[in-house]
Design a protein around this motif. Structure first.
Motif, PDB file in Angstrom:
ATOM      1  N   ASP A  34       8.755   7.085   0.302  1.00 47.72           N
ATOM      2  CA  ASP A  34       7.667   7.982   0.585  1.00 47.72           C
ATOM      3  C   ASP A  34       6.417   7.524   0.320  1.00 47.72           C
ATOM      4  O   ASP A  34       5.733   8.037   1.167  1.00 47.72           O
ATOM      5  N   GLY A  35       6.193   6.626  -0.474  1.00 47.74           N
ATOM      6  CA  GLY A  35       5.270   6.275  -1.098  1.00 47.74           C
ATOM      7  C   GLY A  35       5.048   5.139  -0.851  1.00 47.74           C
ATOM      8  O   GLY A  35       3.767   4.644  -0.569  1.00 47.74           O
ATOM      9  N   ARG A  36       5.710   4.444  -0.172  1.00 47.15           N
ATOM     10  CA  ARG A  36       5.195   2.891   0.724  1.00 47.15           C
ATOM     11  C   ARG A  36       4.490   3.038   1.558  1.00 47.15           C
ATOM     12  O   ARG A  36       4.002   4.233   2.446  1.00 47.15           O
ATOM     13  N   ASP A  37       3.543   1.974   2.131  1.00 43.13           N
ATOM     14  CA  ASP A  37       2.501   2.054   2.945  1.00 43.13           C
ATOM     15  C   ASP A  37       3.814   1.646   4.208  1.00 43.13           C
ATOM     16  O   ASP A  37       4.144   1.228   4.460  1.00 43.13           O
ATOM     17  N   ARG A  38       3.257   2.443   5.662  1.00 43.47           N
ATOM     18  CA  ARG A  38       4.060   2.697   6.542  1.00 43.47           C
ATOM     19  C   ARG A  38       2.502   2.019   7.543  1.00 43.47           C
ATOM     20  O   ARG A  38       1.716   2.635   7.188  1.00 43.47           O
ATOM     21  N   PRO A  39       3.206   1.591   8.480  1.00 46.17           N
ATOM     22  CA  PRO A  39       1.755   0.952   9.638  1.00 46.17           C
ATOM     23  C   PRO A  39       1.657   2.152  10.437  1.00 46.17           C
ATOM     24  O   PRO A  39       2.410   2.907  11.018  1.00 46.17           O
TER      25      PRO A  39
END
Length: 123
Positions: A118-123
């Motif tokens: 959930d904390g990942r940066d996603r495009p």
């Protein structure tokens, strides 16, 4: 479609149907409640938190149809109905217990993975 493919497709449908029954909201809870031993309807309704009378009736009928529960009517006044697990139902309760143990053992790792995802940066 050859015979082997048709047979495999039939097996998949059968397995899918069984997993749908086992994976519904109430089946495992009813099976676990009966694991303690035979129970009457109202006792199970108290044990399975949040289940309606109608849903408990449907679930018990489906489990009886599948051969996982036996319904016994005791001829008394008023008549009393008791439910108990069959050998097949008890084997499902063992599998459910093992799955619950797995979930307990792995809940921290799963929670950490969810936080990381959930904390990942996603495009």
């Amino acid at each position: 479609m050859d015979v082997t493919t048709a047979h495999a497709a039939g097996d998949c449908r059968s397995v899918s149907e069984i997993l749908s029954r086992v994976g519904d909201k109430w089946t495992i809870q009813v099976i676990v409640a009966l694991r303690q031993g035979p129970a009457r309807f109202n006792g199970m309704k108290r044990q399975v938190n949040g289940i309606s009378q109608q849903m408990l009736t449907r679930t018990l009928k489906a489990l009886e149809r599948d051969g996982m529960v036996v319904r016994t009517v005791h001829h008394s006044t008023p008549p009393q109905v008791e439910y108990r697990l069959t050998e097949l139902g008890f084997s499902l309760s063992e599998t459910a217990r093992q799955l619950a143990e797995w979930a307990t053992l792995n809940s921290d790792a799963i929670a950490q993975n969810r936080i990381r995802y959930d904390g990942r940066d996603r495009p």
